[in-house]
Design a protein around this motif. Sequence first.
Motif, short mmCIF file in Angstrom:
data_model
loop_
_atom_site.label_atom_id
_atom_site.label_comp_id
_atom_site.label_asym_id
_atom_site.label_seq_id
_atom_site.Cartn_x
_atom_site.Cartn_y
_atom_site.Cartn_z
N CYS A 39 0.83 -1.21 0.00
CA CYS A 39 0.00 0.00 0.00
C CYS A 39 0.86 1.26 0.00
N GLU A 40 1.92 1.24 0.78
CA GLU A 40 2.81 2.39 0.81
C GLU A 40 3.50 2.59 -0.54
N ALA A 41 3.93 1.49 -1.14
CA ALA A 41 4.56 1.60 -2.46
C ALA A 41 3.57 2.12 -3.49
N GLY A 42 2.31 1.67 -3.43
CA GLY A 42 1.32 2.16 -4.39
C GLY A 42 1.02 3.63 -4.20
N CYS A 43 0.89 4.10 -2.94
CA CYS A 43 0.63 5.52 -2.70
C CYS A 43 1.82 6.37 -3.11
N ASP A 44 3.02 5.88 -2.89
CA ASP A 44 4.21 6.63 -3.30
C ASP A 44 4.31 6.72 -4.82
N SER A 45 3.87 5.69 -5.53
CA SER A 45 3.93 5.72 -6.99
C SER A 45 2.95 6.72 -7.58
N LEU A 46 1.88 7.02 -6.86
CA LEU A 46 0.92 8.00 -7.35
C LEU A 46 1.40 9.42 -7.16
#
Length: 306
Positions: A39-46
């Motif tokens: 989840c953290e990686a996905g939010c950072d990618s946005l």
Amino acid sequence: MRSEPLAWPPVSAQAASLLEEAADLLVLHRDFAAAVERCEAGCDSLGTGTGHGPESSAAEVKCSLCVVGIQALAEMNRWREVLSWVLQYYHVPEHLPPKVLELCFLLYSKVGEPQVMLEVGSSWLRDQANRSLPEYGSLLELYLVHVLLPLGRFEGAEELVRGCEVFDSQQQLAFLGTIGESRCQWARQEEMRSAAEEQQDEATESVLGGLSLCCLYSSFIISSALSQKLLTTLTLLRRALRSMSSHFYLLPYKKMLLATFLLYLVVVRLDPASPTSLPFIYKLVQLFRQAWAAVFSPLHRPPIQD
């Protein structure tokens, strides 16, 4: 007929893939730490420039990632980190999605910490952009039931209901009635709590009073026992002194004085190991005769043999 997959932008597609992995880790594998990492990686990618409106597909993916992350943190009993963890991706409370705010209300209410969401919920509900959202009324109700009323903020709850344009008159009356019932229940609980505290204080005072009486009684018994013991000791000492004095009175005073004087001469003035002790014995005999003549009267003088 098979539906066509959604055409995500490249960044959103990467975040959507991470979202799918995080959901599998949460539900199927129960690997909550790995789910939070996805989840953290996905939010950072946005990135930080993603819009927060409901029309944005990236915003929907970001909201879903935060929902999965909140559930994973709650499963690991890390609920204290939820609000700060969410705000690092939305920065201000006013930008929180309704679904994320709803989960935060329910989570902190369940763990008995509704005060955490007091300022956050107030800021979100005062925002003009959020008033036009269809979820505004349900979130306002959650804020009333799970935050304001458990904290006893009845006046603030009434002002919020009266100033809300989403509720009609019947809904406002219903909510005001709920607030009044909660106020009465709160007052009854306060009375019961104060009565219980008074009873506990009275019980504590009675126990302390009993302990004080016991201590005084014990002190009296101890002092009485010590006084009796001291009196017994003094009586025995007086008897012993009386017996010794009577014993001394029975002894001839003159003989005892003469024996003491001779003992002093032998121990202090005469050293038997000294060569000069033999001539001194003759002098001692003469001194003894003089003392005998001085002590005893002529009428009771016993014969002296050389």
